[in-house]
Design an enzyme around this catalytic site. Structure first.
Site, short mmCIF file in Angstrom:
data_model
loop_
_atom_site.label_atom_id
_atom_site.label_comp_id
_atom_site.label_asym_id
_atom_site.label_seq_id
_atom_site.Cartn_x
_atom_site.Cartn_y
_atom_site.Cartn_z
CG LEU A 66 -2.04 -1.18 1.36
CD1 LEU A 66 -2.58 -1.08 2.65
CD2 LEU A 66 -3.09 -0.81 0.30
CB ALA A 77 8.04 4.66 4.20
CB VAL A 93 1.94 -0.40 4.73
CG1 VAL A 93 0.72 -0.68 5.44
CG2 VAL A 93 3.11 0.44 5.64
CG ASP A 139 3.93 13.48 11.29
OD1 ASP A 139 4.01 14.65 11.05
OD2 ASP A 139 4.38 12.39 10.41
#
Length: 554
Positions: free
Chosen positions: A133, A136, A141, A290
């Site tokens: 998905l 990073a 993920v 964040d």
């Protein structure tokens, strides 16, 4: 055995060469930016093809960190939370850092899952989507489904990322030590302490057991609040490299068109999200650090979903008391108290001007007096306050810097969902609760216990220290170390002036006594001494004039 910084750098010479090449590449644009040679400027391109000479310094820093990879991207993201150190413009640019990395083969993730959880993917999950998905810099993920039917997401750390980051961390730490040792202008910013904090944060982010604990703590804190949804964690499918959690079904905060088409009340969604963060900060002292729109989701029923809990912030009771006192002083328009709180919260340089700081804070608060709360932009106000703090070289403690940056980003995110949202109005009830809490019996008892412990420690330690001091004084072993700041230039000028006066007086004596050798009846050494003393006196006067007017009253 302590390894010297240069030795650590030599050990990673190849990687250091790559870093130097990238930094040199992005620094060359300044040298050639003023030359009108299109053929040369076109060759000074960033990794994504931008002409470097057209970019600002913060933009080039961002591009250089992006090209250097994961560790430096994370370093830039951490520095984006410290506008008190790097400035608002640089912090805003570094906040745009994103790790655009290609997805690694799913076989690597499968191997990590097998090694950590002891079973292959097919036995652990009913379905497992091999296309990630998201990809990073630290993890990927994947969407999956359990054998019991629940839809989940599986976050798997990239293979070999720890070894790569360890090398870069050693290089960054060695460079910070060299900067702190050899660069007086950077020493007040404590580069070694910043890198130490960064190292700790990065290693925690790469260990998913910390994120699992964060999610579990958020779940406990908000278990009685139906307006907030934290994804459930499946502990038996987690490790330090893997975290498996419930997949929230909703609309991402980055999908503005989808949010508008949902039919939900976005103003209420923004209000709930902002209140959730304020509860985290002022009630729990533990918050999601964040508040980017991509980490919030709109779930059916205008419920706020929170994801990606790897970055968190904590403030202890003592720091929270100081922050609350600062906010109350601002609300009460007490510039003297605001100044005192800023000085209590930050590390102050020795040559700082207290009255000038108070005057600047007076002007800062005057911009917000008399305006309705709805019209006050909290993010802009905090940015202005941080800029004043930075101007006076006051260094904030890292937890406070992260908190201020979080509130600034939170206001921007809230206004993205609903332009009419006012964070100042939402904070006002928390200020009222602060006042009540500060005078609550439990808070006063806790403060009394803390004061008692401090006095008890002082009363216990003071006699022993005084006895030791008197013993050293009697034995003649007492030594006093004085740190003379900024005295070197003064002493140098004093010695220079004495030397000039001595040469002048000596030359006068040689001239008046007609000491040989003579030329036209004038002592040659006397005349030369006069000229040297005049030259030295002129240099001394020039140095004094450059540093400040002689008759200045400042």
């Amino acid at each position: 055995m302590k390894i010297e910084p240069l030795a650590r750098l030599e050990r990673h010479a190849k990687r250091l060469g790559e870093i130097a090449a990238v930094l040199g590449k992005y620094g060359l644009a300044d040298l050639f930016g003023g030359f009108d040679y299109p053929w040369l400027n076109k060759r000074l391109l960033s990794a994504d093809g931008q002409v470097l000479s057209d970019l600002t310094t913060p933009a080039r820093v961002r591009l250089a960190l992006t090209e250097l990879g994961t560790t430096f991207i994370k370093l830039g993201q951490m520095l984006s939370t410290r506008p008190d150190l790097v400035g608002a413009q640089m912090a805003a640019e570094l906040a745009e850092l994103q790790a655009n990395v290609p997805a690694e083969p799913v076989e690597i993730a499968r191997a990590i899952i097998l090694a950590d959880l002891g079973q292959p993917v097919e036995e652990l999950f009913g379905e497992f989507d091999e296309v990630p998905l998201a990809a990073a810099s630290i993890a990927q993920v994947y969407a999956a489904r359990l054998h019991t039917g629940e839809r989940v997401v599986v976050k798997v750390r990239r293979g070999g990322i720890e070894a790569k980051s360890t090398t870069d961390l050693e290089i960054v730490q060695a460079m910070a030590e060299l900067l702190e040792k050899h660069s007086p202008s950077l020493r007040p910013y404590q580069p070694v302490a910043i890198v130490r904090q960064f190292r700790k944060a990065l290693l925690r982010e790469m260990d998913f057991t910390y994120e699992k604990r964060n999610i579990e703590e958020f779940t406990r804190n908000f278990e009685d609040e139906p307006e907030v949804r934290i994804p459930q964690v499946y502990g038996d499918l987690c490790s330090h490299q893997i975290i498996t959690m419930e997949r929230l079904e909703g609309i991402s905060g980055t999908d503005i068109e989808g949010l508008r088409a949902s039919g939900e009340n976005l103003a209420e969604f923004a209000r709930r999200g902002a209140n959730m963060y304020l509860e985290m900060v002022f009630r729990d002292g533990f918050y999601h650090a964040d508040p980017h729109p991509g980490n919030l989701m709109l779930l059916p029923g205008c419920i706020v979903g929170v994801i990606d809990c790897g970055q968190v912030g904590r403030i202890d009771d003592e720091l929270r008391d100081e922050v609350e006192a600062l906010l109350l002083a601002i609300v009460e328009n007490d510039s003297t108290q605001v100044t005192e709180q800023v000085l209590r919260l930050g590390a102050v340089p020795p040559d700082f001007n207290r009255e000038r700081l108070r005057s600047d804070l007076d002007e800062f608060m005057a911009d917000f007096i008399g305006h309705p709360l709805r019209d006050i932009n909290v993010g802009h106000a905090l940015t202005s306050l941080i800029e004043i703090i930075r101007r006076y070289h006051i260094t904030l403690p890292p937890p406070l810097a992260v908190l201020l940056k979080t509130i600034i980003v939170l206001e921007g995110t809230s206004r993205r969902f609903s332009p009419d949202i006012s964070l100042a109005e939402l904070i006002q009830p928390f200020c009222q609760r602060m006042i009540l809490r500060r005078f609550s019996p439990s808070r006063m008892m806790r403060r009394a216990r803390r004061t008692y412990r401090d006095w008890d420690r002082l009363i216990t330690v003071l006699p022993r220290d005084l006895a030791d001091l008197m013993s050293r004084f009697r034995d003649g072993t007492l030594t006093v170390h004085l740190d003379h700041r900024h005295l070197d230039p003064i002493i140098n000028r004093l010695v220079f002036g004495v030397l000039t006066a001595a040469i002048f007086l000596g030359s006068s004596q040689l001239w008046s006594s007609a000491a040989p050798p003579l030329l036209w009846g004038i002592s040659i050494f006397g005349a030369l001494g006069y000229m040297v003393s005049v030259y030295l006196g002129w240099r001394l006067m020039r140095a004094i004039r450059k540093s400040g007017n002689i008759d200045s009253k400042d």
